[in-house]
Design a protein around this motif. Structure first.
Motif, PDB file in Angstrom:
ATOM      1  N   ASP A 221      -6.344  14.099   8.507  1.00  0.00           N
ATOM      2  CA  ASP A 221      -5.715  15.377   8.186  1.00  0.00           C
ATOM      3  C   ASP A 221      -4.392  15.563   8.915  1.00  0.00           C
ATOM      4  N   MET A 222      -4.171  14.738   9.952  1.00  0.00           N
ATOM      5  CA  MET A 222      -2.892  14.754  10.657  1.00  0.00           C
ATOM      6  C   MET A 222      -1.735  14.613   9.677  1.00  0.00           C
ATOM      7  N   VAL A 223      -1.931  13.787   8.638  1.00  0.00           N
ATOM      8  CA  VAL A 223      -0.866  13.555   7.663  1.00  0.00           C
ATOM      9  C   VAL A 223      -0.473  14.859   6.986  1.00  0.00           C
ATOM     10  N   GLN A 224      -1.488  15.648   6.634  1.00  0.00           N
ATOM     11  CA  GLN A 224      -1.212  16.907   5.961  1.00  0.00           C
ATOM     12  C   GLN A 224      -0.456  17.872   6.878  1.00  0.00           C
TER      13      GLN A 224
ATOM     14  N   LEU B 157       2.584  26.986   3.971  1.00  0.00           N
ATOM     15  CA  LEU B 157       1.706  27.496   5.032  1.00  0.00           C
ATOM     16  C   LEU B 157       0.247  27.173   4.713  1.00  0.00           C
ATOM     17  N   ASN B 158      -0.124  27.322   3.450  1.00  0.00           N
ATOM     18  CA  ASN B 158      -1.503  27.000   3.080  1.00  0.00           C
ATOM     19  C   ASN B 158      -1.819  25.537   3.367  1.00  0.00           C
ATOM     20  N   THR B 159      -0.858  24.654   3.013  1.00  0.00           N
ATOM     21  CA  THR B 159      -1.057  23.239   3.298  1.00  0.00           C
ATOM     22  C   THR B 159      -1.201  23.006   4.792  1.00  0.00           C
ATOM     23  N   LEU B 160      -0.359  23.687   5.544  1.00  0.00           N
ATOM     24  CA  LEU B 160      -0.379  23.525   6.995  1.00  0.00           C
ATOM     25  C   LEU B 160      -1.734  23.938   7.564  1.00  0.00           C
ATOM     26  N   ILE B 161      -2.223  25.104   7.134  1.00  0.00           N
ATOM     27  CA  ILE B 161      -3.490  25.602   7.674  1.00  0.00           C
ATOM     28  C   ILE B 161      -4.634  24.691   7.223  1.00  0.00           C
ATOM     29  N   LEU B 162      -4.555  24.238   5.968  1.00  0.00           N
ATOM     30  CA  LEU B 162      -5.586  23.323   5.475  1.00  0.00           C
ATOM     31  C   LEU B 162      -5.616  22.065   6.338  1.00  0.00           C
ATOM     32  N   GLY B 163      -4.425  21.546   6.657  1.00  0.00           N
ATOM     33  CA  GLY B 163      -4.350  20.345   7.483  1.00  0.00           C
ATOM     34  C   GLY B 163      -4.850  20.596   8.896  1.00  0.00           C
ATOM     35  N   ILE B 164      -4.405  21.686   9.481  1.00  0.00           N
ATOM     36  CA  ILE B 164      -4.769  21.948  10.886  1.00  0.00           C
ATOM     37  C   ILE B 164      -6.270  22.189  11.019  1.00  0.00           C
TER      38      ILE B 164
ATOM     39  N   THR C 207      -5.410  15.517  -3.823  1.00  0.00           N
ATOM     40  CA  THR C 207      -4.521  16.592  -3.395  1.00  0.00           C
ATOM     41  C   THR C 207      -3.127  16.397  -3.980  1.00  0.00           C
ATOM     42  N   TYR C 208      -3.057  15.677  -5.102  1.00  0.00           N
ATOM     43  CA  TYR C 208      -1.731  15.363  -5.644  1.00  0.00           C
ATOM     44  C   TYR C 208      -0.939  16.613  -6.001  1.00  0.00           C
ATOM     45  N   GLY C 209      -1.627  17.661  -6.445  1.00  0.00           N
ATOM     46  CA  GLY C 209      -0.915  18.869  -6.850  1.00  0.00           C
ATOM     47  C   GLY C 209      -0.123  19.474  -5.712  1.00  0.00           C
ATOM     48  N   ILE C 210      -0.750  19.590  -4.544  1.00  0.00           N
ATOM     49  CA  ILE C 210      -0.072  20.186  -3.385  1.00  0.00           C
ATOM     50  C   ILE C 210       0.931  19.189  -2.807  1.00  0.00           C
TER      51      ILE C 210
ATOM     52  N   GLU D 104       0.826  -1.211   0.000  1.00  0.00           N
ATOM     53  CA  GLU D 104       0.000   0.000   0.000  1.00  0.00           C
ATOM     54  C   GLU D 104       0.856   1.255   0.000  1.00  0.00           C
ATOM     55  N   THR D 105       1.955   1.207   0.760  1.00  0.00           N
ATOM     56  CA  THR D 105       2.864   2.350   0.777  1.00  0.00           C
ATOM     57  C   THR D 105       3.379   2.649  -0.625  1.00  0.00           C
ATOM     58  N   CYS D 106       3.785   1.586  -1.336  1.00  0.00           N
ATOM     59  CA  CYS D 106       4.299   1.790  -2.691  1.00  0.00           C
ATOM     60  C   CYS D 106       3.196   2.300  -3.611  1.00  0.00           C
ATOM     61  N   VAL D 107       1.984   1.764  -3.449  1.00  0.00           N
ATOM     62  CA  VAL D 107       0.875   2.200  -4.292  1.00  0.00           C
ATOM     63  C   VAL D 107       0.603   3.693  -4.081  1.00  0.00           C
ATOM     64  N   GLN D 108       0.602   4.107  -2.814  1.00  0.00           N
ATOM     65  CA  GLN D 108       0.357   5.518  -2.528  1.00  0.00           C
ATOM     66  C   GLN D 108       1.524   6.382  -2.998  1.00  0.00           C
ATOM     67  N   ALA D 109       2.734   5.810  -2.932  1.00  0.00           N
ATOM     68  CA  ALA D 109       3.915   6.601  -3.271  1.00  0.00           C
ATOM     69  C   ALA D 109       4.035   6.826  -4.777  1.00  0.00           C
ATOM     70  N   THR D 110       3.494   5.891  -5.596  1.00  0.00           N
ATOM     71  CA  THR D 110       3.699   5.968  -7.043  1.00  0.00           C
ATOM     72  C   THR D 110       3.302   7.325  -7.633  1.00  0.00           C
ATOM     73  N   PRO D 111       2.034   7.751  -7.475  1.00  0.00           N
ATOM     74  CA  PRO D 111       1.693   9.061  -8.052  1.00  0.00           C
ATOM     75  C   PRO D 111       2.426  10.210  -7.373  1.00  0.00           C
ATOM     76  N   LEU D 112       2.745  10.053  -6.077  1.00  0.00           N
ATOM     77  CA  LEU D 112       3.453  11.129  -5.381  1.00  0.00           C
ATOM     78  C   LEU D 112       4.848  11.321  -5.960  1.00  0.00           C
ATOM     79  N   ILE D 113       5.524  10.194  -6.246  1.00  0.00           N
ATOM     80  CA  ILE D 113       6.878  10.305  -6.803  1.00  0.00           C
ATOM     81  C   ILE D 113       6.817  10.962  -8.174  1.00  0.00           C
ATOM     82  N   LEU D 114       5.902  10.477  -9.022  1.00  0.00           N
ATOM     83  CA  LEU D 114       5.823  11.018 -10.383  1.00  0.00           C
ATOM     84  C   LEU D 114       5.468  12.502 -10.355  1.00  0.00           C
ATOM     85  N   ALA D 115       4.457  12.862  -9.564  1.00  0.00           N
ATOM     86  CA  ALA D 115       4.073  14.268  -9.492  1.00  0.00           C
ATOM     87  C   ALA D 115       5.161  15.092  -8.821  1.00  0.00           C
ATOM     88  N   GLY D 116       5.839  14.480  -7.834  1.00  0.00           N
ATOM     89  CA  GLY D 116       6.935  15.177  -7.168  1.00  0.00           C
ATOM     90  C   GLY D 116       8.057  15.491  -8.145  1.00  0.00           C
ATOM     91  N   LEU D 117       8.352  14.551  -9.045  1.00  0.00           N
ATOM     92  CA  LEU D 117       9.373  14.803 -10.068  1.00  0.00           C
ATOM     93  C   LEU D 117       8.936  15.951 -10.974  1.00  0.00           C
TER      94      LEU D 117
END
Lengths: 447, 431
Positions: free
Chosen positions: A404-407, B220-227, A359-362, A141-154
């Motif tokens: 939302d803790m993750v964010q 910061l926007n991400t942070l506030i959105l998360g919090i 939320t892949y963009g952010i 699951e970690t790899c599955v979640q990481a796949t789009p994150l890595i590509l978008a991160g690049l």
């Protein structure tokens, strides 16, 4: 100028710009020192690894505090602080740590599944009954979640190295996912070919959006931060538009904003059998990271990208066509974000709805920043955030801590990583000899 | 260090040199012509036969204005023809800065008229223009206030991408305080302070720790959105009755002014937020361009070294301006909850902070320009929501897209290159 380079003052942006990483630290001219000394310096000086690790610790402490002081049980325990102080502190600790434990079990390994595996009679039976798969499911699951994150991160990291800030990974993701999905259900092709066609379609769809942004910047000087933000909204509404009409992309016999499922032939193949969701998309992501590393460090094009990132006017004087490179960078970045979309629709979702972009963009921005804009760093950061995303649902189910803790954790980590001066001040680290973490180079809006 | 600082503006000039091209030269006329052709061939040809009726007064108004009835198709053709004429004039006559802007305004206005005719053609209900404008003004409040914050920060030399976070935290705090204490004024005040709190973070990291400001804003926007999302789930959902059910401000009609036909209901019959927006606009406009503070603010945004030389404390002034400007965005955020809807929701500002940022640049870093641009965005979304109730054949998603496309076109050179304060985004390091 040489004075300045060797000065311990980490403040000068020029110094930072000239030495973006520890690997380029210039220690020539200093007396040689032993391994122990080097090790101690690595810890005490604000080098990349130290700063990153400390940023992590700080973020997890802050997240734990946030968790402990908003949990209703804990708040209740604090209400009785004076009658049972130990209870209150224990409840706060249990809540904070418990959430992280659940997150770990959901993303890396869950001891219960390991125990269950070893209680099986034979390894053959264990595999057959899915106990082995259960052990590896969190990692998958970690790899599955990481796949789009890595590509978008690049897709954010590459322009970042070339001095552009791509906030529009979301728009390019949508561009890619639209094309990949359309090719997925709209045409019928033999098994392997269909996958390849869809993946290439995803790349092209994203690249088209990136190309427009690059072209606008090159031809008119329109700032890419604003054009990419605008592109995000445009593509968001465009997707909703496509999904609201049957004769466009809406699935037949439904009023929901969703497309038909893509053909089975277009699914990315699973890597370890059908019970684990990890698929070939992960390999694509790793291959892209490797390819980008090669491009940036081993080719003339990559050198030109990095040159215009360091100093566009110097690059221009040296005969590099800055505008053409901007277009090329944004085109490639858009393609990578498009691949991310293709990986999502072909690897896990199989249909496209009006919120597929999530939320892949952010997330892509945080991944790229945490990875310091380097391909390997992006892979590691993507795996990390992928693990947090994979573990979050279990955490919420088991402890009631909102996902939302993750964010919050992501943002705090990146905030501290981006502010090495702050981490140094907080932990009283010395300024690194000749460089250390460069921190983020501050450029003006007009550059 | 001073020497390298001095070199920078030169670097920027070389780096940002926009290659002048035929692309830029023809962008405006071609865009105008496209609008003209759309007016004629899409809106004119496809409008239903019949008349479009526009109402200019609300029910129960003291002074009522007669309705205006126009033949729909013909009006579309006329609008299109005038737009085409403007396009031709724009391509062959040397337009000054003022004429260029007037041309854009005229083209947009004609397009809107044609669009409205097309919408209302053949419908029995009349299209209430006053409602549209009133809704536009109210709906744009967060964008307007956010953009004003952006103007003050940018003029002080700090890029504020964190407007989105300021709006969101303002909305959250206003809801929770107004609901918890039962006092709307306290809610408003705490919303403003919340915006300022985000500004403190922005200032500390951007000015003190010299983090790249665009990146910082996004983080910061991400942070506030998360919090806020986290606290919403952790506190507001379980205690919805006490923590997330604030009252909302009601409209205050200004005596006399509020009864003027058309203008009255649009400008002088609204919640306290709109009046605060007027005050903020006047304050920023007068402050920036007619006071000593404004002169100094613009100085530290353009050339901090020069400002420092004459004895202005650049760092302190940047801190102060960014933090005080945060109050304005915080009020804008409070509008989301205690100004309109009441209860808070996850990601309530839904990107309006980014739109405010675009409005600021679109408006060329001037208070009035930023407000006008903000109104354009607000107008499009208000138009869309009214049209969706009228059951018109228009595709609302395409309409919602237009302001963003217009922004890109404008940034791409319709009004010439937008140049921000020269030192915007560059941390000042005292030599």
């Amino acid at each position: 100028m040489s004075d300045q380079v060797n000065s311990p003052d980490p403040a000068t942006p020029e110094t930072k710009a000239a030495k973006a990483g520890p690997d380029q630290a210039d220690d020539r001219g200093r007396p040689a020192y032993g391994l122990g000394q080097a090790f101690r310096d690595t810890i005490l000086e604000g080098r990349t690894v130290t700063i990153t690790v400390l940023a992590f610790i700080t973020a997890f402490v802050i997240g734990g505090l946030l968790n402990a002081f908003t949990n209703t049980t804990v708040l209740h325990a604090w209400g009785n602080f004076f009658s049972a102080p130990g209870h209150a502190i224990a409840a706060a600790w249990d809540t904070a740590v418990g959430a992280y434990v659940e997150m770990f079990e959901g993303s890396i390994v869950n001891p219960h599944t390991v125990a269950a595996l070893f209680q099986q009679a034979s390894i053959g039976a264990a595999i057959h009954d899915g106990y082995l798969a259960a052990v590896f499911n969190p990692l998958s699951e970690t790899c599955v979640q990481a796949t789009p994150l890595i590509l978008a991160g690049l897709a954010v990291a590459l322009p970042y190295r070339a001095g552009l800030f791509n906030i529009g990974a979301q728009s390019q993701f949508i561009g890619g996912i639209i094309v990949a999905t359309f090719l997925g259900y709209g045409v019928s092709l033999p098994p392997f070919v269909h996958v390849v066609v869809c993946v290439i379609g995803g790349f092209v769809g994203g690249a088209a959006i990136g190309w427009i942004v690059g072209e606008l910047k090159a031809r008119t000087g329109a700032h890419e931060v604003i054009t990419t933000i605008m592109a995000n909204y445009i593509m968001q509404y465009f997707l909703a538009y496509l999904l609201s009409f049957g004769y466009l992309m809406q699935a037949p016999h439904t009023t929901d904003e969703i497309t038909a499922a893509i053909a089975g032939n277009a699914h990315l193949p699973h890597l370890f059998g059908p019970s684990l969701r990890i698929n070939a998309g992960f390999l694509i992501a790793l291959a892209c990271a490797a390819g980008l590393w090669w491009l940036l460090t081993r080719t003339t094009t990559g050198f030109e990208f990095r040159s215009i990132g360091r100093n566009p006017s110097a690059a221009r004087v040296a005969g590099i066509n800055v505008e053409r490179n901007w277009v090329l960078v944004m085109l490639l970045a858009g393609g990578l974000a498009g691949l991310s979309g293709a990986a999502v629709v072909q690897g896990t979702d199989f249909t496209l709805n009006f919120q597929s972009y999530g939320t892949y963009g952010i997330d892509a921005i945080t991944v790229a920043l945490l990875g310091f804009g380097r391909p390997l760093g992006v892979v590691l950061a993507g795996l990390l955030f992928g693990a947090m995303k994979a573990g979050a649902p279990l955490m919420q189910a088991a402890t009631g801590t909102p996902v939302d803790m993750v964010q919050v954790l992501e943002a705090v980590i990146v905030l501290f990583v981006a502010a090495p001066l702050l981490i140094r001040a907080m932990f009283r680290l010395r300024a690194a000899r000749g460089g250390g973490v460069g921190g983020v180079m501050s450029r003006g809006w007009n550059a | 260090m001073t020497a390298t600082e001095d070199l920078r503006p030169v670097d920027l000039d070389l780096a940002a040199k926009p290659p002048s091209s035929t692309f830029r030269r023809w962008l405006a006329p071609v865009t105008f012509a496209v609008f003209g052709l759309v007016n004629i061939f899409v809106l004119g040809t496809y409008s239903h036969h019949g008349d479009a009726t526009f109402a200019f007064s609300q029910p129960f108004a003291k002074v009522s204005v007669p309705n205006l009835t126009l033949p729909a198709a013909i009006t579309c053709y006329v609008c299109g023809a005038i737009t085409l004429v403007i396009a031709v004039l724009r391509s062959f006559l040397p337009f000054g800065q003022v004429q260029k802007r007037a041309a854009i305004a005229a083209v947009v206005f004609l397009f809107v008229v044609a669009l409205l005719c097309w919408t209302d053609a053949g419908l029995s209900t009349s299209f209430n223009v006053v409602n549209l404008l009133q809704g536009t003004l109210a709906g744009s409040i967060p964008i307007m206030l956010g953009a004003l914050t952006g103007v003050v920060c940018s003029r002080s030399g700090v890029i504020n991408v964190g407007i989105e976070g300021q709006l969101l935290l303002g909305a959250f705090t206003a809801a929770i305080v107004a609901s918890g204490t039962g006092s709307l004024l306290l809610g408003l005040l705490s919303g403003a302070l919340a915006g300022s709190l985000v500004a403190v973070l922005l200032a500390v990291f951007a000015i003190g720790y010299r983090v790249d400001q665009v990146i910082l804003g996004v983080v910061l926007n991400t942070l506030i959105l998360g919090i806020t999302g986290y606290l919403y789930d952790a506190l507001m959902v379980p205690y919805a009755n006490t923590l997330n059910s604030p009252a909302t401000f009601s409209s205050i009609k200004i005596p006399l002014l509020g009864d003027i036909p058309i203008i009255g209901p649009v400008f002088f019959d609204s919640t306290i937020f709109l009046y605060l927006t007027y005050i903020a606009l006047a304050g920023v406009q007068v402050g920036l361009f007619s006071t000593r503070w404004g002169l100094r603010t613009r100085a530290i945004g353009e050339h901090p070294i020069a400002a420092d030389t004459v004895g202005i404390n650049v760092i302190a002034m940047r801190y102060r301006n960014v933090i005080v400007a945060g109050l304005i965005a915080g009020i804008g955020g409070a509008y989301f909850t205690i100004g309109s809807v009441g209860s808070f929701n996850k990601d309530m500002s839904s990107g309006e902070g980014y739109i405010a940022l675009a409005a600021m640049i679109f408006g060329r870093y001037t208070p009035f320009g930023a407000i006008s641009a903000a109104l354009l965005f607000g107008f499009a979304s208000q138009l869309q929501s009214i049209m969706s109730t009228l059951n018109t054949p228009i595709q609302s998603n395409l309409l919602l897209m237009t302001p963003y496309i217009v922004t890109i076109i404008v940034l791409a050179g319709l009004v010439g290159k937008v140049r921000g304060p020269r030192s915007e985004g560059i941390p000042y390091i005292k030599a």
